[in-house]
Every structure is written in structure tokens, then in C-alpha cells.
Design a protein around this motif. Sequence first.
Motif, PDB file in Angstrom:
ATOM      1  N   ARG A   4      34.250  19.353  38.274  1.00 21.81           N
ATOM      2  CA  ARG A   4      35.641  20.152  38.495  1.00 21.81           C
ATOM      3  C   ARG A   4      36.363  21.296  37.253  1.00 21.81           C
ATOM      4  O   ARG A   4      36.731  21.854  37.674  1.00 21.81           O
ATOM      5  CB  ARG A   4      36.593  19.337  39.429  1.00 21.81           C
ATOM      6  N   PRO A   7      35.226  25.096  36.248  1.00 21.02           N
ATOM      7  CA  PRO A   7      35.109  26.511  36.995  1.00 21.02           C
ATOM      8  C   PRO A   7      36.431  27.117  36.467  1.00 21.02           C
ATOM      9  O   PRO A   7      37.027  28.183  36.673  1.00 21.02           O
ATOM     10  CB  PRO A   7      34.931  26.370  38.941  1.00 21.02           C
ATOM     11  N   ALA A  12      33.995  29.488  31.879  1.00 20.84           N
ATOM     12  CA  ALA A  12      33.602  28.941  32.922  1.00 20.84           C
ATOM     13  C   ALA A  12      32.559  30.524  33.404  1.00 20.84           C
ATOM     14  O   ALA A  12      31.364  30.371  33.978  1.00 20.84           O
ATOM     15  CB  ALA A  12      34.747  29.112  33.949  1.00 20.84           C
ATOM     16  N   PRO A  16      27.068  30.343  35.413  1.00 21.50           N
ATOM     17  CA  PRO A  16      27.862  29.852  36.848  1.00 21.50           C
ATOM     18  C   PRO A  16      27.264  28.672  37.724  1.00 21.50           C
ATOM     19  O   PRO A  16      27.892  28.786  38.913  1.00 21.50           O
ATOM     20  CB  PRO A  16      27.680  31.137  37.360  1.00 21.50           C
ATOM     21  N   THR A  18      27.434  26.485  37.788  1.00 22.40           N
ATOM     22  CA  THR A  18      28.774  24.772  37.974  1.00 22.40           C
ATOM     23  C   THR A  18      29.326  25.017  39.386  1.00 22.40           C
ATOM     24  O   THR A  18      29.765  24.782  40.223  1.00 22.40           O
ATOM     25  CB  THR A  18      29.757  25.029  37.214  1.00 22.40           C
ATOM     26  N   ASN A  19      29.372  26.926  39.749  1.00 29.53           N
ATOM     27  CA  ASN A  19      30.141  27.109  40.696  1.00 29.53           C
ATOM     28  C   ASN A  19      29.062  26.799  42.224  1.00 29.53           C
ATOM     29  O   ASN A  19      29.784  26.642  42.765  1.00 29.53           O
ATOM     30  CB  ASN A  19      29.808  29.038  41.036  1.00 29.53           C
ATOM     31  N   ALA A  23      30.356  24.458  45.155  1.00 30.42           N
ATOM     32  CA  ALA A  23      30.464  24.691  46.489  1.00 30.42           C
ATOM     33  C   ALA A  23      29.660  23.885  47.053  1.00 30.42           C
ATOM     34  O   ALA A  23      30.264  24.132  48.578  1.00 30.42           O
ATOM     35  CB  ALA A  23      29.693  26.545  46.839  1.00 30.42           C
ATOM     36  N   ASN A  34      37.148  26.082  50.227  1.00 31.56           N
ATOM     37  CA  ASN A  34      36.775  26.204  48.922  1.00 31.56           C
ATOM     38  C   ASN A  34      35.160  26.317  48.828  1.00 31.56           C
ATOM     39  O   ASN A  34      35.267  27.333  47.014  1.00 31.56           O
ATOM     40  CB  ASN A  34      37.883  24.521  48.402  1.00 31.56           C
ATOM     41  N   ARG A  37      35.326  29.928  48.542  1.00 24.84           N
ATOM     42  CA  ARG A  37      35.601  30.264  47.103  1.00 24.84           C
ATOM     43  C   ARG A  37      34.678  30.305  45.592  1.00 24.84           C
ATOM     44  O   ARG A  37      34.538  31.590  45.059  1.00 24.84           O
ATOM     45  CB  ARG A  37      37.261  30.160  46.401  1.00 24.84           C
ATOM     46  N   GLU A  38      34.116  29.201  45.788  1.00 22.31           N
ATOM     47  CA  GLU A  38      32.799  28.621  44.589  1.00 22.31           C
ATOM     48  C   GLU A  38      31.435  29.548  44.731  1.00 22.31           C
ATOM     49  O   GLU A  38      31.219  30.200  43.753  1.00 22.31           O
ATOM     50  CB  GLU A  38      32.955  27.671  44.822  1.00 22.31           C
ATOM     51  N   ARG A  41      32.513  33.109  43.999  1.00 21.89           N
ATOM     52  CA  ARG A  41      32.321  33.531  42.699  1.00 21.89           C
ATOM     53  C   ARG A  41      30.884  33.609  42.394  1.00 21.89           C
ATOM     54  O   ARG A  41      30.409  34.249  40.542  1.00 21.89           O
ATOM     55  CB  ARG A  41      33.538  31.889  41.672  1.00 21.89           C
ATOM     56  N   TYR A  42      30.233  32.455  42.187  1.00 23.31           N
ATOM     57  CA  TYR A  42      28.514  32.279  42.051  1.00 23.31           C
ATOM     58  C   TYR A  42      27.975  33.551  42.254  1.00 23.31           C
ATOM     59  O   TYR A  42      27.669  34.796  41.693  1.00 23.31           O
ATOM     60  CB  TYR A  42      28.275  31.333  43.385  1.00 23.31           C
TER      61      TYR A  42
END
Length: 75
Positions: A4, A7, A12, A16, A18-19, A23, A34, A37-38, A41-42
Motif C-alpha cells: 500500500r 503507490p 511509484a 506500475p 503495484t497499482n 486494484a 479505490n 483509481r488504481e 493509474r496502471y
Amino acid sequence: ESLRAIPASPGAGRYPRTNFMMANVYGQGRDIKNAARELRRYVKLEPNSRAGKASKKQLAEWEAQGLIKKFPEHP
């Protein structure tokens, strides 16, 4: 816990995946907001990867179900 923190860290963008993993964690907990959101980002960092394409598909499904709002960068 350490997953956690990645990101939110300054580097970060170098990790990528990790996003994508976050998720999945959020999605399993039914925290769609959330998770989305992840995934966004990815997708921004890895749009053409296999997981990026799958992420776009998942986002589109959640949008169609009305679980998340449609973002301009995700037609």
C-alpha cells in the motif's frame, strides 16, 4: 501494508504493477472506487500491456454497471 505504501511513494511510477496489484486487493474487498483509481493509474502507465488492456475492459464494465463514473481518458 508495504504494498500500500508503494503507490504513494515518490518513485511509484517505476513500479506500475503495484497499482494493478492494489486494484486487485481493493476489488477483492469490494472497494470498487479505490480499485478503479488504481486501475486508472496502471492504465496510464502501461496502456498497451496485456494487464492494461484487461484493466480497460474491467473499468468499462464497472462504468456500464454504474459503479464508477466515466473518465474522459477512458472513452
